[in-house]
Design an enzyme around this catalytic site. Structure first.
Site, PDB file in Angstrom:
ATOM      1  CG  HIS A  25      65.078-126.111  39.637  1.00 46.20           C
ATOM      2  ND1 HIS A  25      65.418-125.363  40.936  1.00 46.20           N
ATOM      3  CD2 HIS A  25      65.002-125.008  38.805  1.00 46.20           C
ATOM      4  CE1 HIS A  25      65.745-124.086  40.885  1.00 46.20           C
ATOM      5  NE2 HIS A  25      65.488-123.903  39.402  1.00 46.20           N
ATOM      6  CD  GLU A  26      64.656-125.723  35.068  1.00 47.22           C
ATOM      7  OE1 GLU A  26      64.006-124.884  35.052  1.00 47.22           O
ATOM      8  OE2 GLU A  26      65.961-125.549  35.344  1.00 47.22           O
ATOM      9  CG  HIS A  29      61.353-122.066  37.330  1.00 54.67           C
ATOM     10  ND1 HIS A  29      61.513-120.862  37.997  1.00 54.67           N
ATOM     11  CD2 HIS A  29      62.814-122.408  37.259  1.00 54.67           C
ATOM     12  CE1 HIS A  29      62.730-120.704  38.582  1.00 54.67           C
ATOM     13  NE2 HIS A  29      63.518-121.833  38.221  1.00 54.67           N
ATOM     14  CG  HIS A  32      56.078-119.020  39.547  1.00 62.93           C
ATOM     15  ND1 HIS A  32      57.279-118.398  40.002  1.00 62.93           N
ATOM     16  CD2 HIS A  32      54.977-117.987  39.856  1.00 62.93           C
ATOM     17  CE1 HIS A  32      56.895-116.988  40.591  1.00 62.93           C
ATOM     18  NE2 HIS A  32      55.590-116.968  40.578  1.00 62.93           N
TER      19      HIS A  32
HETATM   20 ZN   LIG Z   1      65.428-121.978  38.535  1.00 65.30          ZN
END
Ligand SMILES: [Zn+2]
Length: 231
Positions: A25-26, A29, A32
């Site tokens: 998940h991280e 980020h 991104h």
């Molecule tokens: Zn998040």
């Protein structure tokens, strides 16, 4: 700051599946952040719409629920044996357990939030009761005062934006589905397209357009339902 399970004496560190999901998940980020166009400054991802910020991160999580990926990620700490099919299946089933109920709960909270911030002021309890009547499948205690503690929408910055949790899941599941449709969840062509049209274009173009540029169509809720074992 999330802390991971430390290694036990004389052993390699071992992460729980939950922790692996957090890493993925991280990392979404991070990608991104790193791949967004540099001329938008170091915080370019903050310019992505609120309801799309979790798209790249939740998108990455999907790989943690694929059997092929699970097998390549993990092995028995002592024997090196690959994770058996049965265990993968049970893990995936545990994700889907109660998924329809959970989905409806998020829909209930999202509608509650939208209704409360929309139009003329009304009695909170009446709004909540009306929403529950529409979507809730289990009864609620008569004196329930859940909205009084719904701090996300009154103090957490999510006012009229709570839906973004679910919406980002719709986007991320449907984006991941492009890899499933390509017949290879590691398909480099689809990966490069996601990088160019979604991650790199973030901040310079609305995420809605990024998604259409990547998928060639508007987002569909079907992928999320399929991922939850509901289709
Ligand atoms: Zn998040």
């Amino acid at each position: 700051m999330r802390h991971f399970t430390p290694p036990s004496k004389g052993k390699e560190g071992q992460l729980t599946h939950d922790e692996v999901v957090t890493v993925f998940h991280e990392f979404g980020h991070d990608l991104h952040h790193m791949l967004g166009l540099p001329n938008y400054g170091s915080s370019n991802w903050m310019r992505a719409e609120w309801d799309a910020i979790e798209l790249p991160s939740q998108f990455m999580e999907n790989w943690c629920w694929d059997k092929e990926m699970l097998k390549s990620l993990s092995s028995h700490i002592d024997t090196g044996e690959q994770i058996p099919d049965d265990l993968c299946d049970r893990l995936i089933s545990s994700k889907n357990f109660f998924s329809a109920y959970d989905l409806l709960r998020q829909v209930e909270l999202s509608l509650m939030d939208m209704e409360l911030y929309h139009g003329a002021p009304r009695d909170i309890d009446e709004v909540v009761k009306a929403v529950r009547k529409e979507v809730r499948i289990s009864p609620v205690y008569e004196l329930d005062r859940f909205p009084n503690t719904f701090s996300h929408i009154f103090a957490g910055g999510y006012s009229a934006g709570y839906y973004s949790y679910k919406w980002a899941e719709v986007l991320s599941a449907d984006a991941y589905e492009a890899f499933v449709e390509a017949g290879n969840i590691f398909d480099p062509v689809t990966g490069a397209k996601f990088m160019a049209e979604v991650l790199e274009a973030s901040g310079k173009r609305p995420m809605k357009e990024n998604f259409v540029a990547f998928r060639g169509r508007a987002p569909s809720v079907d992928s999320l339902l399929r991922h939850g074992g509901l289709l």
